[in-house]
Design an enzyme around this catalytic site. Structure first.
Site, PDB file in Angstrom:
ATOM      1  N   TYR A  27      86.376  38.299-128.144  1.00  0.00           N
ATOM      2  CA  TYR A  27      85.276  37.408-128.384  1.00  0.00           C
ATOM      3  C   TYR A  27      85.316  36.403-129.358  1.00  0.00           C
ATOM      4  CZ  TYR A  27      80.740  35.684-127.750  1.00  0.00           C
ATOM      5  OH  TYR A  27      79.361  34.687-127.541  1.00  0.00           O
ATOM      6  N   CYS A  82      84.343  42.315-132.653  1.00  0.00           N
ATOM      7  CA  CYS A  82      83.475  42.114-133.860  1.00  0.00           C
ATOM      8  C   CYS A  82      82.256  41.263-133.186  1.00  0.00           C
ATOM      9  CB  CYS A  82      84.213  40.684-134.322  1.00  0.00           C
ATOM     10  SG  CYS A  82      83.240  40.150-135.655  1.00  0.00           S
ATOM     11  N   THR A  88      68.939  36.622-132.199  1.00  0.00           N
ATOM     12  CA  THR A  88      68.049  37.389-131.352  1.00  0.00           C
ATOM     13  C   THR A  88      68.488  38.947-131.674  1.00  0.00           C
ATOM     14  OG1 THR A  88      69.594  37.607-129.496  1.00  0.00           O
ATOM     15  CG2 THR A  88      68.039  35.429-129.784  1.00  0.00           C
ATOM     16  N   HIS A  90      69.629  40.865-129.735  1.00  0.00           N
ATOM     17  CA  HIS A  90      70.891  41.182-129.092  1.00  0.00           C
ATOM     18  C   HIS A  90      71.911  41.870-129.811  1.00  0.00           C
ATOM     19  CE1 HIS A  90      73.744  41.176-125.661  1.00  0.00           C
ATOM     20  NE2 HIS A  90      74.856  40.612-126.392  1.00  0.00           N
TER      21      HIS A  90
END
Length: 179
Positions: A27, A82, A88, A90
């Site tokens: 990511y 990572c 948020t 999340h």
């Protein structure tokens, strides 16, 4: 904490090369590449072999390891990724659930090194991922290698269990069940 030193266990020795699966979420690509570089170098320094697969995010890493354990023949696993705090909740979900799932797989006997970084900033991730700095990818690979060495020391069995196995064990020396 500046100036703090950490003890690092000596690299384990293996009679037979361990085979590890590195499961990585790219990511944050630059961070993932550094984690991967450190992990590969540590496995190779121990004389091990490795394969690498990519998954979309940290939450998919434990699932991929579970699938690989059921369908392949790896001695251990290195989880790399990572998670950087955002705006948020999340972040907490991804950090907690990926870590918990890896821990549950480990408690089932899988040899897993957890190198999923959970950080506040990109800079923290860069320092931790850098093979020339904190080298958390190498550390995760080292953890998996130590667990593999431990499982081999205690004779991790790949034999079947259950009714058929119990009958065979209760049978005669030639393997035929007793009447």
């Amino acid at each position: 904490m500046a100036g703090t030193s950490h003890y690092i266990l000596p690299r384990p020795d293996f009679d037979e090369a361990p085979k590890l699966l590195i499961v990585i979420s790219p990511y944050y690509k630059d961070i993932a590449d550094n984690l991967l570089s450190g992990a590969r170098a540590e496995i190779e320094a121990a004389g091990g072999q490795h394969e690498t697969i990519e998954v979309p995010g940290a939450l998919e890493i434990p699932t991929a390891i579970g699938i690989a354990e059921r369908m392949s023949n790896f001695d251990g696993y290195v989880a790399l990724g990572c998670v950087i705090r955002g705006e948020t909740t999340h972040y907490e979900t991804v950090c907690n659930d990926s870590s918990r799932a890896l821990q549950l797989l480990g408690l089932q006997g899988l040899c897993i090194g957890n190198g999923i970084l959970t950080v506040e900033t990109q800079k923290q991730a860069e320092v931790r991922a850098d093979p020339a700095d904190q080298n958390k990818g190498g550390g995760a690979a080292a953890a998996a290698l130590h667990l593999i060495a431990l499982s081999r020391k205690w004779g991790r069995s790949k034999q079947g269990v259950g009714f058929a196995h119990d009958i065979l064990m209760a049978g005669n020396t030639d393997g035929t069940p007793t009447a």
